[in-house]
Write a protein that holds these residues in place. Structure first.
Motif, PDB file in Angstrom:
ATOM      1  N   PRO A  24     -13.723 -63.380   0.002  1.00 34.95           N
ATOM      2  CA  PRO A  24     -14.927 -64.526  -0.684  1.00 34.95           C
ATOM      3  C   PRO A  24     -14.405 -64.956   0.149  1.00 34.95           C
ATOM      4  O   PRO A  24     -13.757 -66.252   0.673  1.00 34.95           O
ATOM      5  N   VAL A  25     -15.629 -64.820   1.453  1.00 35.03           N
ATOM      6  CA  VAL A  25     -15.726 -65.829   2.621  1.00 35.03           C
ATOM      7  C   VAL A  25     -17.285 -66.376   2.814  1.00 35.03           C
ATOM      8  O   VAL A  25     -17.136 -67.426   2.684  1.00 35.03           O
ATOM      9  N   LEU A  91      -7.180 -76.350  -6.655  1.00 40.16           N
ATOM     10  CA  LEU A  91      -6.344 -76.285  -5.499  1.00 40.16           C
ATOM     11  C   LEU A  91      -7.362 -74.434  -5.155  1.00 40.16           C
ATOM     12  O   LEU A  91      -7.069 -74.361  -3.363  1.00 40.16           O
ATOM     13  N   GLY A  92      -8.291 -73.289  -5.571  1.00 40.20           N
ATOM     14  CA  GLY A  92      -9.045 -72.470  -5.299  1.00 40.20           C
ATOM     15  C   GLY A  92     -10.122 -73.097  -4.374  1.00 40.20           C
ATOM     16  O   GLY A  92      -9.896 -72.025  -3.478  1.00 40.20           O
ATOM     17  N   VAL A  93     -10.428 -73.845  -4.964  1.00 40.15           N
ATOM     18  CA  VAL A  93     -11.352 -74.160  -3.765  1.00 40.15           C
ATOM     19  C   VAL A  93     -11.012 -75.183  -2.381  1.00 40.15           C
ATOM     20  O   VAL A  93     -11.561 -74.262  -1.353  1.00 40.15           O
ATOM     21  N   VAL A  94     -10.297 -75.991  -2.125  1.00 37.13           N
ATOM     22  CA  VAL A  94      -9.169 -76.127  -1.093  1.00 37.13           C
ATOM     23  C   VAL A  94      -9.189 -74.484  -0.799  1.00 37.13           C
ATOM     24  O   VAL A  94      -9.220 -74.490   0.831  1.00 37.13           O
ATOM     25  N   GLY A  95      -8.048 -73.936  -1.216  1.00 39.05           N
ATOM     26  CA  GLY A  95      -7.754 -72.732  -0.583  1.00 39.05           C
ATOM     27  C   GLY A  95      -9.356 -71.823   0.204  1.00 39.05           C
ATOM     28  O   GLY A  95      -9.144 -70.937   1.599  1.00 39.05           O
ATOM     29  N   LEU A  96     -10.092 -71.479  -0.663  1.00 39.15           N
ATOM     30  CA  LEU A  96     -11.687 -71.196  -0.855  1.00 39.15           C
ATOM     31  C   LEU A  96     -11.922 -71.381   1.482  1.00 39.15           C
ATOM     32  O   LEU A  96     -12.631 -71.096   2.392  1.00 39.15           O
ATOM     33  N   VAL A 102      -8.306 -65.218   1.745  1.00 45.62           N
ATOM     34  CA  VAL A 102      -7.205 -65.130   0.356  1.00 45.62           C
ATOM     35  C   VAL A 102      -6.859 -66.531  -0.102  1.00 45.62           C
ATOM     36  O   VAL A 102      -6.351 -65.925  -0.518  1.00 45.62           O
ATOM     37  N   GLY A 103      -6.961 -67.348   0.711  1.00 44.48           N
ATOM     38  CA  GLY A 103      -6.604 -68.385   0.006  1.00 44.48           C
ATOM     39  C   GLY A 103      -7.752 -69.066  -1.186  1.00 44.48           C
ATOM     40  O   GLY A 103      -6.387 -70.140  -1.804  1.00 44.48           O
ATOM     41  N   GLY A 104      -8.355 -68.567  -1.788  1.00 47.91           N
ATOM     42  CA  GLY A 104      -8.955 -68.963  -2.860  1.00 47.91           C
ATOM     43  C   GLY A 104      -8.387 -68.404  -3.964  1.00 47.91           C
ATOM     44  O   GLY A 104      -7.543 -69.403  -4.651  1.00 47.91           O
ATOM     45  N   VAL A 105      -7.519 -67.269  -3.888  1.00 49.46           N
ATOM     46  CA  VAL A 105      -6.768 -66.877  -4.706  1.00 49.46           C
ATOM     47  C   VAL A 105      -5.347 -67.506  -5.134  1.00 49.46           C
ATOM     48  O   VAL A 105      -5.333 -67.748  -5.878  1.00 49.46           O
ATOM     49  N   VAL A 106      -4.826 -68.012  -3.657  1.00 51.42           N
ATOM     50  CA  VAL A 106      -3.551 -67.876  -3.425  1.00 51.42           C
ATOM     51  C   VAL A 106      -3.371 -69.441  -4.206  1.00 51.42           C
ATOM     52  O   VAL A 106      -2.929 -69.566  -5.273  1.00 51.42           O
ATOM     53  N   GLY A 107      -4.892 -69.964  -3.728  1.00 49.61           N
ATOM     54  CA  GLY A 107      -4.867 -71.774  -4.315  1.00 49.61           C
ATOM     55  C   GLY A 107      -5.178 -71.667  -6.160  1.00 49.61           C
ATOM     56  O   GLY A 107      -4.619 -72.552  -6.542  1.00 49.61           O
ATOM     57  N   PHE A 113       0.404 -72.475 -11.250  1.00 48.24           N
ATOM     58  CA  PHE A 113       1.809 -72.261 -11.428  1.00 48.24           C
ATOM     59  C   PHE A 113       2.010 -73.842 -11.246  1.00 48.24           C
ATOM     60  O   PHE A 113       2.275 -74.754 -12.198  1.00 48.24           O
ATOM     61  N   LEU A 114       1.682 -74.687 -10.482  1.00 50.87           N
ATOM     62  CA  LEU A 114       2.199 -76.564 -10.379  1.00 50.87           C
ATOM     63  C   LEU A 114       1.446 -76.784 -10.981  1.00 50.87           C
ATOM     64  O   LEU A 114       2.623 -77.503 -11.190  1.00 50.87           O
ATOM     65  N   VAL A 115       1.205 -77.195 -11.734  1.00 48.14           N
ATOM     66  CA  VAL A 115      -0.267 -78.042 -12.348  1.00 48.14           C
ATOM     67  C   VAL A 115       0.791 -77.968 -13.794  1.00 48.14           C
ATOM     68  O   VAL A 115       1.148 -78.213 -14.926  1.00 48.14           O
ATOM     69  N   GLU A 116       0.827 -76.368 -14.564  1.00 47.67           N
ATOM     70  CA  GLU A 116       1.930 -76.412 -15.870  1.00 47.67           C
ATOM     71  C   GLU A 116       2.882 -76.263 -15.757  1.00 47.67           C
ATOM     72  O   GLU A 116       4.202 -77.070 -16.753  1.00 47.67           O
TER      73      GLU A 116
END
Length: 162
Positions: A24-25, A91-96, A102-107, A113-116
């Protein structure tokens, strides 16, 4: 520019679009759709072109919806709250943007996880929601890739009929 060269360039852009589904670039399915649009405008629509372009458009819209809904449904099935899902997407958008590819998936996963965890104070619950989000993302990736292949296949039929 000759029709053969336009057809070859369209094919190259569509392959880049298919690769972008996996990495996803770039705007994956949008590339495929834009390539088909450009082909129709430059080479001509022919008799079946408008119908096949409509099919390409429909598959692209379904793919865009699946991308968002798959992860969301997976997260919900895993027990993630709406806030966790939205946090994951944010956070996925920020990571992307800043850490492609891979930042989108990691984000997405880290944000969920963090919010939950912040919401429930339960690491197991946060992990279940994150796992659901990840499984939903994986399932949506497979469906989206198959839809992108369908878009390219529709264009191949269109080009063959031209």
């Amino acid at each position: 520019m000759s029709d053969g060269l336009i057809t070859a360039l369209t094919a190259v852009v569509m392959v880049v679009g298919l690769i972008s589904v996996a990495i996803p670039v770039l705007p994956d399915m949008a590339f495929i759709w834009l390539a088909a649009l450009g082909y129709g405008l430059l080479v001509g629509w022919g008799e079946q072109g408008p119908w096949l372009f409509a099919l390409i458009t429909l598959l692209g819209l379904i793919g865009a919806a699946i991308e968002v809904l798959g992860s969301s449904v997976g997260g919900k099935l895993g027990g993630a709250s709406l806030w966790s899902i939205l946090g994951g997407f944010a956070l996925g958008v920020v990571g992307l943007i800043f850490f492609t590819p891979v930042g989108g998936v990691v984000g997405l996963l880290l944000g969920t996880f963090l919010v939950e965890y912040w919401r429930s104070k339960d690491a197991r619950q946060a992990a279940r929601g994150t796992l659901g989000m990840g499984l939903g993302f994986g399932a949506s990736f497979v469906v989206k890739f198959l839809l992108a292949l369908g878009m390219v296949a529709a264009w191949v039929v269109w080009a063959a009929l031209a």
